[in-house]
Design an enzyme around this catalytic site. Structure first.
Site, PDB file in Angstrom:
ATOM      1  N   TYR A   1      -7.882   7.584 -11.909  1.00 29.58           N
ATOM      2  CA  TYR A   1      -6.901   8.496 -11.317  1.00 29.58           C
ATOM      3  C   TYR A   1      -7.492   9.897 -11.297  1.00 29.58           C
ATOM      4  O   TYR A   1      -8.601  10.084 -10.807  1.00 29.58           O
ATOM      5  CB  TYR A   1      -5.573   8.392 -12.072  1.00 29.58           C
ATOM      6  CG  TYR A   1      -4.407   8.933 -11.284  1.00 29.58           C
ATOM      7  CD1 TYR A   1      -4.181   8.517  -9.968  1.00 29.58           C
ATOM      8  CD2 TYR A   1      -3.546   9.862 -11.829  1.00 29.58           C
ATOM      9  CE1 TYR A   1      -3.129   9.018  -9.232  1.00 29.58           C
ATOM     10  CE2 TYR A   1      -2.481  10.367 -11.107  1.00 29.58           C
ATOM     11  CZ  TYR A   1      -2.281   9.947  -9.799  1.00 29.58           C
ATOM     12  OH  TYR A   1      -1.236  10.450  -9.078  1.00 29.58           O
ATOM     13  N   LYS A   6       3.983 -17.681   0.036  1.00 26.10           N
ATOM     14  CA  LYS A   6       2.860 -17.579   0.965  1.00 26.10           C
ATOM     15  C   LYS A   6       1.747 -16.728   0.353  1.00 26.10           C
ATOM     16  O   LYS A   6       0.562 -17.069   0.431  1.00 26.10           O
ATOM     17  CB  LYS A   6       3.340 -16.932   2.262  1.00 26.10           C
ATOM     18  CG  LYS A   6       2.412 -17.145   3.434  1.00 26.10           C
ATOM     19  CD  LYS A   6       2.660 -18.508   4.031  1.00 26.10           C
ATOM     20  CE  LYS A   6       1.938 -18.693   5.341  1.00 26.10           C
ATOM     21  NZ  LYS A   6       2.353 -19.921   6.014  1.00 26.10           N
TER      22      LYS A   6
END
Length: 370
Positions: free
Chosen positions: A19, A74
């Site tokens: 970060y 999926k």
């Protein structure tokens, strides 16, 4: 489902890389050279699984919230079978242009878009408009995944019985998304003839009730000039493909040509029960896992996207779909029996074979970018 990091964040040094302040250098590099996003972020390796919840499995129009378990499933299959990351997105919208606009605005976060469970005929226009607008693969799996696996099984059934695709006349029951896509891929593969049937019978040019999509497919199919009902079209046909639901009587099945193939793929109840079909057909396939020869989209879409993402394909072409079907058929080409014309979804050879074929086809057709 969960999201997890591929690198550890164990201490302040790791945090400064993952970060602030380290991430700012990556952002600046991408701002200067946008193509670096494909190397420094996950965008080129992740697929958006997008639905509006209007045509979910056999459940129909159940809405976006209720569709989410299917989209999550999926995404799990993408990861399980091909190592492809995917994010389920259910849109509370039914307007074609609004769906297109929404997906287009989300597209910079993804390497591909898998459209799922969107009702026909809206699904055709959404896919077409997104393909025209985006430079990443857009693939409506209910159409093309079903078509790829069907063609692969049909290739092997023909091979098993010593015939070529050009010798076969096919009748398809169902002129929705899957039926139209199957008809088109069979034509591209060199099928002898194919007649598409809806509730009113054979889709042919002299009917005045056709949608634009059906009118287009009528001009491409039915070289024999058949008219009448589905049962009329089945007389003497070599192949029955069902993607519609409903029930086909045994008397119609008995009118198929000797040595016919029956692919009755409606779920949970096939149009023709396999026991009935076996009395009249040389090869029988369904969409169910508890019968032999399951026509399952999971045999196609993970490998297709893995191959397309591997080479950063700008789109998925007809040639890439045909290559996927050929590769899928080849996995079990030396192991064919009437009960095995298509691999199991758990055959570890499937996704790598399909991905390699799709990547090669993308390069050959000039849509690969690496």
């Amino acid at each position: 489902m969960a999201v997890r990091a591929t690198v550890p964040v164990r201490d302040a040094d790791d945090l400064s890389l993952a970060y602030t302040p380290g991430v700012a250098k990556v952002c600046a590099a991408i701002a200067e050279q946008p193509e670096l996003a494909h190397d420094y972020t996950w965008t080129s390796q992740v697929v958006a699984v997008v639905t509006d919840g209007s045509a979910v499995l056999g459940l129909g129009d159940i809405g976006p919230a209720a569709s989410m378990p299917v989209m999550e499933g999926k995404a799990i299959l993408f990861k399980q079978f091909a190592g492809v990351d995917a994010v389920p997105i259910a849109l509370d919208c039914r307007d074609t242009d609004e769906i297109v606009e929404t997906v287009a605005r989300l597209a910079p976060s993804f390497g591909g878009v898998n459209l799922e469970d969107i009702a026909a005929p809206r699904c055709f226009e959404i896919e077409r408009k997104l393909q025209e607008r985006l430079d990443i693969p857009v693939f409506h799996d209910d159409q093309h995944g079903t078509a790829v696996v069907t063609l692969a099984a049909l290739r092997n059934a023909a091979r098993l019985t010593g015939r070529g695709l050009a010798e076969l006349r096919v009748v398809i029951s169902g002129a929705g998304a899957a039926g139209v896509a199957i008809a088109k891929i069979l034509l591209g593969a060199g099928i002898g003839d194919v007649a598409l049937c809806d509730r009113r019978g054979v889709v042919c040019g002299d009917r005045e009730d056709l949608t634009d999509v059906k009118r287009e497919i009528a001009g491409l199919t039915n070289r024999a000039g058949l008219t009448g009902s589905l049962e009329d079209a089945m007389a003497g046909a070599d192949v029955f493909i069902g993607v519609s639901g409903g029930t086909v009587p045994e008397s119609a099945v008995a009118r198929l040509a000797p040595g016919a193939f029956v692919f009755a793929m409606a779920n949970p109840d096939p149009e023709i029960h396999p026991t009935v079909a076996a009395r009249h057909a040389a090869v029988v396939a369904t969409g169910r896992s508890d019968f032999p020869n399951q026509i399952n989209n999971v045999l196609a879409f993970p490998g297709i996207f893995a191959g397309a993402l591997q080479v950063r394909a700008a789109r998925i072409t007809e040639g890439m779909k045909l290559a996927a079907a050929e590769a899928l058929a080849a996995v079990v080409a030396d192991e064919l029996t009437p009960q095995r014309v298509i691999p199991s979804p758990f055959d570890e050879r499937v996704a790598p074979a399909v991905a390699a074929a799709v990547a090669a086809a993308a390069r050959a057709e000039g849509v690969a970018r690496r």
